[in-house]
Write a protein that holds these residues in place. Sequence first.
Motif, PDB file in Angstrom:
ATOM      1  N   MET A  74      11.322 -22.118 -56.248  1.00  0.00           N
ATOM      2  CA  MET A  74      11.205 -21.036 -57.222  1.00  0.00           C
ATOM      3  C   MET A  74      12.233 -19.949 -56.955  1.00  0.00           C
ATOM      4  N   TRP A  75      12.430 -19.594 -55.676  1.00  0.00           N
ATOM      5  CA  TRP A  75      13.396 -18.542 -55.317  1.00  0.00           C
ATOM      6  C   TRP A  75      14.815 -18.961 -55.680  1.00  0.00           C
ATOM      7  N   ARG A  76      15.152 -20.211 -55.425  1.00  0.00           N
ATOM      8  CA  ARG A  76      16.511 -20.673 -55.723  1.00  0.00           C
ATOM      9  C   ARG A  76      16.781 -20.714 -57.225  1.00  0.00           C
ATOM     10  N   LEU A  77      15.764 -21.029 -58.015  1.00  0.00           N
ATOM     11  CA  LEU A  77      15.937 -21.026 -59.465  1.00  0.00           C
ATOM     12  C   LEU A  77      15.883 -19.615 -60.049  1.00  0.00           C
ATOM     13  N   ALA A  78      15.194 -18.711 -59.356  1.00  0.00           N
ATOM     14  CA  ALA A  78      14.977 -17.369 -59.900  1.00  0.00           C
ATOM     15  C   ALA A  78      16.242 -16.526 -59.889  1.00  0.00           C
ATOM     16  N   LEU A  79      17.071 -16.663 -58.862  1.00  0.00           N
ATOM     17  CA  LEU A  79      18.229 -15.772 -58.744  1.00  0.00           C
ATOM     18  C   LEU A  79      19.235 -15.934 -59.886  1.00  0.00           C
ATOM     19  N   PRO A  80      19.614 -17.159 -60.301  1.00  0.00           N
ATOM     20  CA  PRO A  80      20.521 -17.249 -61.461  1.00  0.00           C
ATOM     21  C   PRO A  80      19.907 -16.675 -62.727  1.00  0.00           C
ATOM     22  N   LEU A  81      18.606 -16.926 -62.958  1.00  0.00           N
ATOM     23  CA  LEU A  81      17.945 -16.378 -64.141  1.00  0.00           C
ATOM     24  C   LEU A  81      17.863 -14.851 -64.071  1.00  0.00           C
ATOM     25  N   ALA A  82      17.617 -14.330 -62.866  1.00  0.00           N
ATOM     26  CA  ALA A  82      17.540 -12.880 -62.705  1.00  0.00           C
ATOM     27  C   ALA A  82      18.890 -12.229 -62.988  1.00  0.00           C
ATOM     28  N   ALA A  83      19.974 -12.859 -62.542  1.00  0.00           N
ATOM     29  CA  ALA A  83      21.305 -12.300 -62.807  1.00  0.00           C
ATOM     30  C   ALA A  83      21.570 -12.221 -64.304  1.00  0.00           C
ATOM     31  N   LEU A  84      21.198 -13.275 -65.029  1.00  0.00           N
ATOM     32  CA  LEU A  84      21.403 -13.284 -66.477  1.00  0.00           C
ATOM     33  C   LEU A  84      20.522 -12.243 -67.162  1.00  0.00           C
ATOM     34  N   ASN A  85      19.262 -12.161 -66.754  1.00  0.00           N
ATOM     35  CA  ASN A  85      18.330 -11.198 -67.349  1.00  0.00           C
ATOM     36  C   ASN A  85      18.769  -9.760 -67.077  1.00  0.00           C
ATOM     37  N   LEU A  86      19.181  -9.484 -65.842  1.00  0.00           N
ATOM     38  CA  LEU A  86      19.588  -8.121 -65.487  1.00  0.00           C
ATOM     39  C   LEU A  86      20.838  -7.699 -66.247  1.00  0.00           C
ATOM     40  N   ALA A  87      21.766  -8.638 -66.451  1.00  0.00           N
ATOM     41  CA  ALA A  87      22.985  -8.303 -67.199  1.00  0.00           C
ATOM     42  C   ALA A  87      22.646  -7.904 -68.630  1.00  0.00           C
ATOM     43  N   LEU A  88      21.720  -8.633 -69.264  1.00  0.00           N
ATOM     44  CA  LEU A  88      21.313  -8.289 -70.628  1.00  0.00           C
ATOM     45  C   LEU A  88      20.481  -7.021 -70.658  1.00  0.00           C
ATOM     46  N   LEU A  89      19.638  -6.839 -69.650  1.00  0.00           N
ATOM     47  CA  LEU A  89      18.806  -5.635 -69.578  1.00  0.00           C
ATOM     48  C   LEU A  89      19.646  -4.377 -69.398  1.00  0.00           C
ATOM     49  N   ALA A  90      20.810  -4.511 -68.769  1.00  0.00           N
ATOM     50  CA  ALA A  90      21.668  -3.345 -68.525  1.00  0.00           C
ATOM     51  C   ALA A  90      22.250  -2.770 -69.808  1.00  0.00           C
ATOM     52  N   ILE A  91      22.307  -3.583 -70.873  1.00  0.00           N
ATOM     53  CA  ILE A  91      22.892  -3.081 -72.129  1.00  0.00           C
ATOM     54  C   ILE A  91      22.025  -1.976 -72.728  1.00  0.00           C
ATOM     55  N   PRO A  92      20.736  -2.206 -73.006  1.00  0.00           N
ATOM     56  CA  PRO A  92      19.935  -1.093 -73.551  1.00  0.00           C
ATOM     57  C   PRO A  92      19.672   0.005 -72.523  1.00  0.00           C
ATOM     58  N   LEU A  93      19.625  -0.346 -71.232  1.00  0.00           N
ATOM     59  CA  LEU A  93      19.428   0.692 -70.224  1.00  0.00           C
ATOM     60  C   LEU A  93      20.630   1.632 -70.143  1.00  0.00           C
ATOM     61  N   GLY A  94      21.806   1.107 -70.437  1.00  0.00           N
ATOM     62  CA  GLY A  94      23.013   1.938 -70.384  1.00  0.00           C
ATOM     63  C   GLY A  94      23.250   2.771 -71.615  1.00  0.00           C
ATOM     64  N   ALA A  95      22.465   2.523 -72.663  1.00  0.00           N
ATOM     65  CA  ALA A  95      22.611   3.304 -73.905  1.00  0.00           C
ATOM     66  C   ALA A  95      21.946   4.658 -73.715  1.00  0.00           C
ATOM     67  N   VAL A  96      22.728   5.653 -73.347  1.00  0.00           N
ATOM     68  CA  VAL A  96      22.190   6.970 -73.001  1.00  0.00           C
ATOM     69  C   VAL A  96      22.704   8.013 -73.979  1.00  0.00           C
ATOM     70  N   ASN A  97      22.028   9.138 -73.967  1.00  0.00           N
ATOM     71  CA  ASN A  97      22.447  10.284 -74.768  1.00  0.00           C
ATOM     72  C   ASN A  97      23.521  11.041 -73.995  1.00  0.00           C
ATOM     73  N   PRO A  98      24.761  11.155 -74.513  1.00  0.00           N
ATOM     74  CA  PRO A  98      25.831  11.822 -73.768  1.00  0.00           C
ATOM     75  C   PRO A  98      25.573  13.298 -73.523  1.00  0.00           C
ATOM     76  N   ARG A  99      24.620  13.899 -74.232  1.00  0.00           N
ATOM     77  CA  ARG A  99      24.335  15.319 -74.025  1.00  0.00           C
ATOM     78  C   ARG A  99      23.399  15.559 -72.842  1.00  0.00           C
ATOM     79  N   LEU A 100      22.744  14.486 -72.376  1.00  0.00           N
ATOM     80  CA  LEU A 100      21.793  14.626 -71.269  1.00  0.00           C
ATOM     81  C   LEU A 100      22.448  14.245 -69.950  1.00  0.00           C
ATOM     82  N   GLY A 101      21.822  14.582 -68.854  1.00  0.00           N
ATOM     83  CA  GLY A 101      22.331  14.226 -67.541  1.00  0.00           C
ATOM     84  C   GLY A 101      22.295  12.723 -67.329  1.00  0.00           C
TER      85      GLY A 101
END
Length: 365
Positions: free
Chosen positions: A275-302
């Motif tokens: 499970m651990w060996r299969l999880a890391l490639p899937l986690a890398a793909l999921n985290l890369a996609l998750l970073a897109i909406p997480l990075g969408a920030v308001n430029p006026r805020l900190g």
Amino acid sequence: MSLFKKSVVGEITSHAGVVFSTLVIVWLSVLLIRLLGDAASGSIGADVVLGLAAFSTITALPVVLSVSLFIAVLTTVTRNYRESEMVVWFASGLSLLDWLRPVLRCAVPTSILIAVLTLQASPWAYRQIAEYRQRYEQRSDLSKVSAGQFLETSGGARVFFAEEPKAPDDELGTVFLRLNEDGWLSVVSADGVRIENQDNGDRFLVLGEGYRYDFKPGTPEFRMAEFERYGARLESRGGEEALKQARLEAENVVKARPLGALLEDGTDRSRAQIMWRLALPLAALNLALLAIPLGAVNPRLGRSGDLLLAGLIALLYMNLINLSRSWIGSGSLSFGIGVWAVHGVFALLTAWLFYVRMRIKAPKQ
């Protein structure tokens, strides 16, 4: 490829390279300090430090690559929002969903590389690390002694201390030994030490001129001997048989077992490792996609609050994977559920965040 996709892929690749090199340097610095400390204490040989560092780095690469990709995508998206470049892209008819293709162009090859590392390279590296340590344990006590250092072997029954050699034929100089055998406590001192090999293959530890003192703690029994030359046969723990034994013991480590051996085993611990060996490639793909909406920030805020939240979510993701592995290993969670449950939850979280970021709110009345 459009100008937008080229710029995004190029920026993600550049950021990922910087983050990856930084993390590897930090990892190697910490690892070398720990390994040099182990070598100084006699736990490992000084001659295997670089080898262990190289193999340990291979085992750490899947996590390092996943984190590097996540940070690279997150910083790229955040920078485009901070510098109002996203306004230009949105005005050109692009949306946040158009980030999926360039991000996947970087994430898919990285995930494939991580899969190769977790399924093939990392188990091989773990076997090499375990074999290095097993072979070091099978070396004779004298070969582990370094001048100016104390060495404790046989569970504390033998303690060595040696100085630099004075005679050219000696491997070590003045040596002090404390032995605890058969109820006798012995202290031996000699001017020099060398190893002699006989024609029949036997190896002898030969001490120069010195003294031996034996006494039984709690009794008046005491013996003293002076010798000009003292020899003791060394048990042969090397050779082909010892190497085979070291390899067998190395493969007993779950992390070092090949994928086929884990599938044949069928135990909970083996399924947890799969499970651990299969999880890391899937986690890398999921985290890369998750970073897109997480990075969408308001430029006026900190920016610190958004980056902190993104880091906590990624940390929670990896901790939940570790928790699932522990539950599978203990039999508390079935393999069929544990292998996809965490990834499914975070995939849904990614879809929900995309929906929130792209939703057009009605104007306030």
